[in-house]
Design a protein around this motif. Sequence first.
Motif, PDB file in Angstrom:
ATOM      1  N   ILE A   2       1.107  -1.165   0.126  1.00  0.00           N
ATOM      2  CA  ILE A   2       0.032   0.197  -0.236  1.00  0.00           C
ATOM      3  C   ILE A   2       0.938   1.220  -0.098  1.00  0.00           C
ATOM      4  CG2 ILE A   2      -0.204   0.011   2.603  1.00  0.00           C
ATOM      5  CD1 ILE A   2      -3.058   0.919   2.208  1.00  0.00           C
ATOM      6  N   LYS A   4       1.937   5.142   0.675  1.00  0.00           N
ATOM      7  CA  LYS A   4       1.388   6.135   1.700  1.00  0.00           C
ATOM      8  C   LYS A   4       0.301   6.820   1.420  1.00  0.00           C
ATOM      9  CE  LYS A   4       3.936  10.139   4.055  1.00  0.00           C
ATOM     10  NZ  LYS A   4       4.998  11.136   3.761  1.00  0.00           N
ATOM     11  N   GLN A   6      -2.322   6.238   0.074  1.00  0.00           N
ATOM     12  CA  GLN A   6      -3.504   5.383   0.035  1.00  0.00           C
ATOM     13  C   GLN A   6      -3.666   5.061   1.346  1.00  0.00           C
ATOM     14  OE1 GLN A   6      -1.904   2.105  -2.302  1.00  0.00           O
ATOM     15  NE2 GLN A   6      -3.455   2.384  -4.062  1.00  0.00           N
ATOM     16  N   PHE A   7      -2.796   4.681   2.392  1.00  0.00           N
ATOM     17  CA  PHE A   7      -2.664   4.501   3.644  1.00  0.00           C
ATOM     18  C   PHE A   7      -3.314   5.430   4.203  1.00  0.00           C
ATOM     19  CE2 PHE A   7      -1.123   4.992   7.925  1.00  0.00           C
ATOM     20  CZ  PHE A   7      -1.332   3.824   8.732  1.00  0.00           C
ATOM     21  N   ILE A  11      -6.890   5.954   6.410  1.00  0.00           N
ATOM     22  CA  ILE A  11      -7.101   6.292   7.820  1.00  0.00           C
ATOM     23  C   ILE A  11      -7.929   7.564   7.775  1.00  0.00           C
ATOM     24  CG2 ILE A  11      -5.787   7.333   9.699  1.00  0.00           C
ATOM     25  CD1 ILE A  11      -5.678   4.159   9.322  1.00  0.00           C
ATOM     26  N   LEU A  53      -5.504  -3.498   6.308  1.00  0.00           N
ATOM     27  CA  LEU A  53      -4.257  -2.658   6.713  1.00  0.00           C
ATOM     28  C   LEU A  53      -3.144  -3.726   7.370  1.00  0.00           C
ATOM     29  CD1 LEU A  53      -5.761   0.540   7.603  1.00  0.00           C
ATOM     30  CD2 LEU A  53      -4.500   0.073   5.540  1.00  0.00           C
ATOM     31  N   TRP A  56      -0.308  -5.468   5.641  1.00  0.00           N
ATOM     32  CA  TRP A  56       0.958  -4.634   5.499  1.00  0.00           C
ATOM     33  C   TRP A  56       1.680  -4.381   6.719  1.00  0.00           C
ATOM     34  CZ3 TRP A  56      -3.129  -3.257   2.309  1.00  0.00           C
ATOM     35  CH2 TRP A  56      -3.201  -3.672   0.939  1.00  0.00           C
ATOM     36  N   ILE A  67      -2.247   0.879  14.412  1.00  0.00           N
ATOM     37  CA  ILE A  67      -3.156   1.488  13.613  1.00  0.00           C
ATOM     38  C   ILE A  67      -4.629   1.377  14.711  1.00  0.00           C
ATOM     39  CG2 ILE A  67      -4.729   1.120  11.729  1.00  0.00           C
ATOM     40  CD1 ILE A  67      -2.552  -0.196  10.149  1.00  0.00           C
ATOM     41  N   SER A  85      -2.076  11.018  10.708  1.00  0.00           N
ATOM     42  CA  SER A  85      -1.971   9.465   9.793  1.00  0.00           C
ATOM     43  C   SER A  85      -0.604   9.762   9.238  1.00  0.00           C
ATOM     44  CB  SER A  85      -3.296   9.439   8.889  1.00  0.00           C
ATOM     45  OG  SER A  85      -3.313  10.637   7.965  1.00  0.00           O
ATOM     46  N   TRP A  89       2.057   6.642   9.704  1.00  0.00           N
ATOM     47  CA  TRP A  89       2.717   6.072   8.581  1.00  0.00           C
ATOM     48  C   TRP A  89       4.141   5.879   8.833  1.00  0.00           C
ATOM     49  CZ3 TRP A  89       2.147   3.324   4.212  1.00  0.00           C
ATOM     50  CH2 TRP A  89       3.418   3.243   3.374  1.00  0.00           C
ATOM     51  N   GLN A  93       6.678   2.633   9.343  1.00  0.00           N
ATOM     52  CA  GLN A  93       7.845   2.221   8.400  1.00  0.00           C
ATOM     53  C   GLN A  93       9.027   1.639   9.247  1.00  0.00           C
ATOM     54  OE1 GLN A  93       7.534   1.965   4.990  1.00  0.00           O
ATOM     55  NE2 GLN A  93       5.123   2.118   5.667  1.00  0.00           N
TER      56      GLN A  93
END
Length: 94
Positions: A2, A4, A6-7, A11, A53, A56, A67, A85, A89, A93
């Motif tokens: 996914i 960044k 899109q994530f 959210i 989610l 990933w 999350i 959000s 992310w 990471q």
Amino acid sequence: MISKEQFIEVIENLHQQYLEDKKHVDDLTSLYGTYGFSMYDNSRLINSVLLMLQIWFPRNEEGFCAIEHYCWECEFGKIGDCKTSNELWEILQK
């Protein structure tokens, strides 16, 4: 994987849905002058999104999900150190 963007969009959409649901409850409470209204139960849909989610960003060995923590415990950044959000992310990471 996914992206960044899109994530963050997912959210933020979850957050907007939460705020909209909460506003409806507040409006009903105000309209009828009583407490006891609950938010519409869309938990199956939200849990499905979170499950996707977690493909990933899986839970850690103790079962903790950053999350879910950000969304529910920190009220989408209202409480705690992670305020957006985008910051979530970056944490995921690492």
